[in-house]
Scaffold this motif. Structure first.
Motif, PDB file in Angstrom:
ATOM      1  N   ASP A 189      -0.885  -6.438  -4.025  1.00 56.09           N
ATOM      2  CA  ASP A 189      -0.348  -6.362  -2.504  1.00 56.09           C
ATOM      3  C   ASP A 189       1.057  -5.690  -2.585  1.00 56.09           C
ATOM      4  O   ASP A 189       2.033  -5.657  -1.640  1.00 56.09           O
ATOM      5  CB  ASP A 189      -0.277  -7.572  -1.984  1.00 56.09           C
ATOM      6  N   ASP A 190       1.623  -5.480  -3.793  1.00 58.52           N
ATOM      7  CA  ASP A 190       3.006  -5.090  -4.185  1.00 58.52           C
ATOM      8  C   ASP A 190       3.167  -3.553  -3.840  1.00 58.52           C
ATOM      9  O   ASP A 190       2.151  -2.719  -4.253  1.00 58.52           O
ATOM     10  CB  ASP A 190       3.276  -5.380  -5.537  1.00 58.52           C
ATOM     11  N   PRO A 191       4.247  -2.863  -3.533  1.00 59.41           N
ATOM     12  CA  PRO A 191       4.385  -1.568  -3.691  1.00 59.41           C
ATOM     13  C   PRO A 191       4.527  -1.062  -5.174  1.00 59.41           C
ATOM     14  O   PRO A 191       5.461  -1.827  -5.850  1.00 59.41           O
ATOM     15  CB  PRO A 191       5.742  -1.182  -2.866  1.00 59.41           C
ATOM     16  N   PHE A 192       4.097  -0.002  -5.426  1.00 59.19           N
ATOM     17  CA  PHE A 192       3.993   0.361  -7.021  1.00 59.19           C
ATOM     18  C   PHE A 192       4.762   1.737  -7.017  1.00 59.19           C
ATOM     19  O   PHE A 192       5.192   2.489  -5.936  1.00 59.19           O
ATOM     20  CB  PHE A 192       2.634   1.035  -7.510  1.00 59.19           C
ATOM     21  N   VAL A 193       5.894   1.878  -7.743  1.00 59.97           N
ATOM     22  CA  VAL A 193       6.384   3.296  -8.482  1.00 59.97           C
ATOM     23  C   VAL A 193       5.565   3.894  -9.512  1.00 59.97           C
ATOM     24  O   VAL A 193       5.402   3.119 -10.532  1.00 59.97           O
ATOM     25  CB  VAL A 193       7.949   3.096  -8.597  1.00 59.97           C
ATOM     26  N   LEU A 194       5.250   5.051  -9.344  1.00 57.28           N
ATOM     27  CA  LEU A 194       4.698   5.765 -10.269  1.00 57.28           C
ATOM     28  C   LEU A 194       4.924   7.020 -10.902  1.00 57.28           C
ATOM     29  O   LEU A 194       5.759   7.754  -9.835  1.00 57.28           O
ATOM     30  CB  LEU A 194       3.130   5.987  -9.968  1.00 57.28           C
ATOM     31  N   LEU A 231      14.078   3.017  -9.915  1.00 57.61           N
ATOM     32  CA  LEU A 231      13.318   2.610  -8.638  1.00 57.61           C
ATOM     33  C   LEU A 231      13.107   1.183  -8.620  1.00 57.61           C
ATOM     34  O   LEU A 231      13.297   0.258  -7.703  1.00 57.61           O
ATOM     35  CB  LEU A 231      12.303   3.310  -8.462  1.00 57.61           C
ATOM     36  N   VAL A 232      12.576   0.578  -9.697  1.00 60.24           N
ATOM     37  CA  VAL A 232      12.377  -1.071  -9.986  1.00 60.24           C
ATOM     38  C   VAL A 232      13.749  -1.753  -9.870  1.00 60.24           C
ATOM     39  O   VAL A 232      13.801  -2.650  -9.131  1.00 60.24           O
ATOM     40  CB  VAL A 232      11.627  -1.318 -11.184  1.00 60.24           C
ATOM     41  N   ALA A 234      16.185  -0.861  -8.282  1.00 61.69           N
ATOM     42  CA  ALA A 234      16.703  -0.954  -6.764  1.00 61.69           C
ATOM     43  C   ALA A 234      15.826  -1.954  -5.927  1.00 61.69           C
ATOM     44  O   ALA A 234      16.087  -1.945  -4.928  1.00 61.69           O
ATOM     45  CB  ALA A 234      16.772   0.291  -6.419  1.00 61.69           C
ATOM     46  N   GLY A 235      15.072  -2.404  -6.580  1.00 62.47           N
ATOM     47  CA  GLY A 235      14.007  -3.183  -5.818  1.00 62.47           C
ATOM     48  C   GLY A 235      12.629  -2.498  -4.757  1.00 62.47           C
ATOM     49  O   GLY A 235      12.274  -3.291  -3.936  1.00 62.47           O
ATOM     50  N   LEU A 236      12.660  -1.321  -5.163  1.00 62.94           N
ATOM     51  CA  LEU A 236      11.795  -0.417  -4.460  1.00 62.94           C
ATOM     52  C   LEU A 236      10.231  -0.721  -4.549  1.00 62.94           C
ATOM     53  O   LEU A 236       9.467  -0.194  -3.977  1.00 62.94           O
ATOM     54  CB  LEU A 236      12.055   0.819  -4.313  1.00 62.94           C
ATOM     55  N   GLY A 237       9.968  -1.523  -5.798  1.00 66.68           N
ATOM     56  CA  GLY A 237       8.603  -1.632  -6.126  1.00 66.68           C
ATOM     57  C   GLY A 237       8.450  -2.102  -7.628  1.00 66.68           C
ATOM     58  O   GLY A 237       9.528  -2.381  -8.130  1.00 66.68           O
ATOM     59  N   VAL A 238       7.103  -2.220  -8.137  1.00 64.01           N
ATOM     60  CA  VAL A 238       6.979  -2.673  -9.290  1.00 64.01           C
ATOM     61  C   VAL A 238       6.529  -1.637 -10.263  1.00 64.01           C
ATOM     62  O   VAL A 238       5.981  -0.457  -9.594  1.00 64.01           O
ATOM     63  CB  VAL A 238       5.749  -3.974  -9.405  1.00 64.01           C
ATOM     64  N   ALA A 239       6.514  -1.462 -11.350  1.00 61.49           N
ATOM     65  CA  ALA A 239       6.030  -0.514 -12.471  1.00 61.49           C
ATOM     66  C   ALA A 239       5.180  -0.973 -13.505  1.00 61.49           C
ATOM     67  O   ALA A 239       5.478  -1.968 -13.824  1.00 61.49           O
ATOM     68  CB  ALA A 239       6.961   0.563 -12.556  1.00 61.49           C
ATOM     69  N   LEU A 240       4.210  -0.478 -14.094  1.00 62.10           N
ATOM     70  CA  LEU A 240       3.671  -0.932 -15.294  1.00 62.10           C
ATOM     71  C   LEU A 240       4.181   0.544 -16.262  1.00 62.10           C
ATOM     72  O   LEU A 240       4.148   1.791 -15.850  1.00 62.10           O
ATOM     73  CB  LEU A 240       2.086  -0.320 -15.339  1.00 62.10           C
ATOM     74  N   MET A 241       4.673   0.145 -17.567  1.00 61.52           N
ATOM     75  CA  MET A 241       4.967   1.178 -18.288  1.00 61.52           C
ATOM     76  C   MET A 241       4.861   0.801 -19.894  1.00 61.52           C
ATOM     77  O   MET A 241       4.539  -0.457 -20.196  1.00 61.52           O
ATOM     78  CB  MET A 241       6.421   1.391 -18.092  1.00 61.52           C
ATOM     79  N   PRO A 242       4.702   1.751 -20.554  1.00 65.56           N
ATOM     80  CA  PRO A 242       4.761   1.458 -22.042  1.00 65.56           C
ATOM     81  C   PRO A 242       5.906   0.551 -22.672  1.00 65.56           C
ATOM     82  O   PRO A 242       7.120   0.777 -22.262  1.00 65.56           O
ATOM     83  CB  PRO A 242       4.837   2.780 -22.788  1.00 65.56           C
ATOM     84  N   GLU A 243       5.339  -0.546 -23.519  1.00 67.48           N
ATOM     85  CA  GLU A 243       6.368  -1.406 -23.602  1.00 67.48           C
ATOM     86  C   GLU A 243       7.497  -0.733 -24.524  1.00 67.48           C
ATOM     87  O   GLU A 243       8.660  -0.953 -24.749  1.00 67.48           O
ATOM     88  CB  GLU A 243       5.610  -2.519 -24.743  1.00 67.48           C
ATOM     89  N   VAL A 244       6.927   0.141 -25.306  1.00 62.40           N
ATOM     90  CA  VAL A 244       8.056   0.955 -26.081  1.00 62.40           C
ATOM     91  C   VAL A 244       9.319   1.443 -25.555  1.00 62.40           C
ATOM     92  O   VAL A 244      10.327   1.763 -25.963  1.00 62.40           O
ATOM     93  CB  VAL A 244       7.329   2.022 -27.172  1.00 62.40           C
ATOM     94  N   THR A 245       9.042   2.057 -24.430  1.00 60.83           N
ATOM     95  CA  THR A 245      10.154   2.491 -23.504  1.00 60.83           C
ATOM     96  C   THR A 245      11.043   1.316 -22.932  1.00 60.83           C
ATOM     97  O   THR A 245      12.067   1.853 -22.634  1.00 60.83           O
ATOM     98  CB  THR A 245       9.566   3.148 -22.226  1.00 60.83           C
ATOM     99  N   LEU A 246      10.681   0.016 -23.137  1.00 63.28           N
ATOM    100  CA  LEU A 246      11.788  -0.891 -22.980  1.00 63.28           C
ATOM    101  C   LEU A 246      12.313  -1.586 -24.414  1.00 63.28           C
ATOM    102  O   LEU A 246      12.756  -2.775 -24.186  1.00 63.28           O
ATOM    103  CB  LEU A 246      10.919  -2.116 -22.082  1.00 63.28           C
ATOM    104  N   VAL A 247      12.177  -0.923 -25.502  1.00 65.49           N
ATOM    105  CA  VAL A 247      12.456  -1.584 -26.705  1.00 65.49           C
ATOM    106  C   VAL A 247      13.976  -2.210 -26.762  1.00 65.49           C
ATOM    107  O   VAL A 247      14.476  -3.110 -27.324  1.00 65.49           O
ATOM    108  CB  VAL A 247      11.823  -0.902 -27.787  1.00 65.49           C
TER     109      VAL A 247
END
Length: 301
Positions: A189-194, A231-232, A234-247
């Motif tokens: 039910d969440d807004p996604f940023v893609l 975007l995340v 700023a509180g505009l949505g949730v995102a899925l992303m590769p873990e390596v991009t957050l290392v």
């Protein structure tokens, strides 16, 4: 046909302007025009349609350009192969990669490689998923890092380097932000940023949601991974992303949470052409990639 004629032809075709091509080639416009005329006379066809000062390729000109690009790639590779045969540690590696591997994975491995081979050079090309595959097939480059690995393509060889988790990135004030893990369906039910359509990672996210019986509500799109993070934040949505991009860091005002149901992953690896051999310096880098990630996997386990 002379190589000079072909280079002049390709420059004019790219710029669609004889004067601009001459400036880029640092030769007189009359010299470029004469070489194009001689080439057309030898071939017996018009390669260009003249429209005032501008030119456009004819249909046969487009075919000829495609063939000449492939031919020049082979000629350039032959020259480089001779140079690198004499000293492969000083050669050049042309490698393509998607945006999701640009911030951490590729810089990390290049840095490690140049510690061992400090005089090696790189030509880097960031591209979309399908363009990377096509570029390897056509000879624009011989190596590409890519994720996920294209398993159905018959004209390339592939090698998995590692498999990474896809994680959720949530605004810090999200109701689930304090969870140690979560199920993907909890975000239905969440807004996604893609990423925009055409990016294969967008397809990974959408397909993972679809398999659970829902389509993500796309609130915003970002042109790259950093845009999604913003975007995340700023509180505009949730995102899925590769873990390596957050290392190296988690964006401000966000939290990273592992997914448990389903365990979404993607393979990351290297692809090479099946009908062409790697140049000596490229082979050094290819072997180094396998060694580097094998050691990393051993360390992590």
């Amino acid at each position: 046909m002379e190589i000079r004629q072909i280079r002049y032809f390709m420059e004019v075709a790219m710029r669609e302007h004889v004067t601009d091509a001459a400036d880029a080639l640092h030769v007189a416009q009359s010299s470029v025009s004469r070489q194009i005329f001689n080439l057309e006379s030898e071939l017996g066809v018009d390669l260009f349609i003249r429209e005032g000062r501008r030119v456009k390729l004819t249909p046969i000109g487009k075919i000829f350009l495609d063939r000449m690009q492939q031919a020049m790639n082979f000629i350039d590779e032959a020259r480089r192969e001779v140079e690198e045969y004499l000293d492969p540690e000083k050669g050049t590696i042309r490698i393509a990669y998607p945006i999701s591997l640009a911030a951490y994975t590729l810089p990390t491995v290049i840095y490690a490689f140049r510690l061992r081979y400090p005089e090696a050079k790189f030509q880097l090309k960031q591209a979309l998923y399908r363009d990377i595959i096509d570029g390897v097939i056509k000879g624009d480059f011989n190596l590409a890092l890519i994720g996920p690995l294209p398993m159905e393509e018959r004209k390339i060889d592939r090698k998995i380097l590692f498999t990474e988790n896809i994680v959720a990135l949530l605004p810090i004030h999200h109701p689930l932000a304090e969870r140690s893990s979560l199920k993907l369906r909890e975000l239905k039910d969440d807004p996604f940023v893609l990423l925009p359509e055409g990016f294969v990672f967008r397809d990974i996210v959408v397909n993972a949601c679809n398999e659970l019986g829902f389509s993500p509500h796309v609130a915003f799109e970002g042109d790259d991974i950093d845009a999604l993070k913003g975007l995340v934040s700023a509180g505009l949505g949730v995102a899925l992303m590769p873990e390596v991009t957050l290392v190296e860091s988690i964006p401000r005002s966000t939290v990273k949470i592992p997914l448990t149901e389903p365990n979404v992953t993607r393979t990351v690896g290297v692809i090479t052409p099946i009908h062409r051999s790697l140049l000596p310096t490229e082979k050094l880098f290819y072997d180094f990639l396998n060694e580097f990630f094998a050691r990393l996997d051993h360390f992590n386990n």
